[in-house]
Scaffold this active site. Structure first.
Site, short mmCIF file in Angstrom:
data_model
loop_
_atom_site.label_atom_id
_atom_site.label_comp_id
_atom_site.label_asym_id
_atom_site.label_seq_id
_atom_site.Cartn_x
_atom_site.Cartn_y
_atom_site.Cartn_z
N CYS A 155 0.84 -1.20 0.00
CA CYS A 155 0.00 0.00 0.00
C CYS A 155 0.87 1.25 0.00
O CYS A 155 1.46 1.61 1.03
CB CYS A 155 -0.92 0.00 1.22
SG CYS A 155 -1.98 1.45 1.33
N CYS A 184 -0.49 4.06 2.24
CA CYS A 184 -0.25 3.83 3.66
C CYS A 184 1.21 4.07 4.04
O CYS A 184 1.51 4.67 5.08
CB CYS A 184 -0.61 2.39 4.03
SG CYS A 184 -2.24 1.84 3.50
N ASP A 185 2.15 3.57 3.23
CA ASP A 185 3.55 3.49 3.64
C ASP A 185 4.50 4.38 2.86
O ASP A 185 5.69 4.45 3.19
CB ASP A 185 4.04 2.03 3.52
CG ASP A 185 3.23 1.09 4.40
OD1 ASP A 185 2.78 1.53 5.47
OD2 ASP A 185 3.05 -0.08 4.00
#
Length: 316
Positions: free
Chosen positions: A136, A139-140
């Site tokens: 992701c 997300c990261d």
């Protein structure tokens, strides 16, 4: 069946969608039980860091999952640590069979079984998850600011996230096993015109190497020439598909071609009284905050459904 044996709602899945649904179901004073075979939090629990959930600048996935679970348990939520193996829709009530042979019955169900990203299946992938390997970029990606990363995949998600990472990283290598991408033409054009993205086609990753602290390189092989080489990167983002956990989806429930459940705006399926929230539902993006919001919607809709059934004189 005795009235006291019937739940108002059974929630299957203890990730963000299921736990949020449980919070709202308990606040609606529903007789509720949550069924989860593993640890609370689902995929989130094994995520290294979360920086895009409102209210937390930075929190580990495990800690965020614990907070979800503690919040739900504060309402004296009943939980069952068993695997749900089948859903049997009914007219008066719906049933859930567990792997221990027990059957639970309820007026409504919220299915929040989630899904999982497909893996490459190469050495070093599992060992470096959360230490450079991610599924992701939204997300990261922040963790890889000004670093060199690679993305694996050829669909819309892979190319869109390559464009996203190109804005914050030092260099992005886009690796695809074929010579043509599946992504839409306009996204391909944007990727090809982005100077910070280098495209490597007809290429696969055969191994992910680390230095004890995190990813340091990937081993590549050209599938046409069999030439092998090493590429130094600090992050590997893998987008080769997402698989919804659709094993529990009963026959007759409408799904997309990819197996995601289709619902209305209340997260209700075409089977009255059965709701789906989170990554198993056909939605725009896979994010914790979206799963949580859908859990809320499903619980509120389930509460209204149960209220309507009760007001109609439902009796077992």
């Amino acid at each position: 069946m005795a009235q006291h044996d019937l739940y108002d709602v059974i929630i299957i899945g203890g990730g963000p969608a299921g736990l949020t649904a449980a919070i709202y179901a308990k606040r609606a004073v529903l007789k509720c039980v949550l069924v989860e075979k593993g640890v609370p939090g689902g995929q989130v629990a094994i995520t290294k860091g979360v920086e895009n959930y409102p209210g937390f600048i930075e929190i580990s996935g495990f800690d965020l999952s614990e907070r979800f679970f503690e919040h739900a348990k504060w309402y004296d939520l009943e939980t069952i640590r068993q695997e749900a193996v089948a859903i049997e829709p009914g007219i008066d009530f719906h049933s859930v069979r567990l792997d221990n042979g027990e059957t639970l019955n309820a007026l409504s169900l919220i299915l929040a079984a989630g899904g999982s990203s497909r893996k490459l299946g190469v050495a070093g992938e599992t060992e470096n998850f959360g230490k450079g390997v991610s599924y992701c970029a939204t997300c990261d990606g922040f963790f890889f600011r000004d670093k060199v990363v690679c993305i694996v995949g050829g669909g819309d998600t892979a190319l869109e996230d390559a464009l996203f990472l190109a804005k914050i990283t030092r260099r992005v290598y886009l690796i695809h096993r074929r010579d043509e991408f599946r992504a839409s033409r306009i996204i391909q054009q944007r990727v090809q015109s982005e100077p910070n993205i280098e495209i490597l086609v007809n290429t696969v990753i055969t191994r992910i190497d680390d230095n004890g602290q995190g990813v340091r390189a990937v081993a590549l092989r050209n599938i046409q020439t069999n030439e092998e080489r090493e590429l130094e990167v600090e992050g590997v983002f893998i987008f080769v598909g997402f698989t919804p956990n659709s094993a529990l989806v009963p026959a007759g429930m409408k799904t997309s071609a990819s197996g995601y459940v289709l619902t209305d705006e209340k997260c209700e399926t075409n089977i009255a009284g059965i709701f789906v929230a989170g990554d198993l539902r056909q939605n725009y993006a896979k994010q914790i905050v979206i799963a949580a919001s859908e859990g809320c919607i499903a619980a509120l809709a389930a509460a209204r459904y149960v209220e309507t059934r009760r007001a109609g004189g439902h009796n077992i």
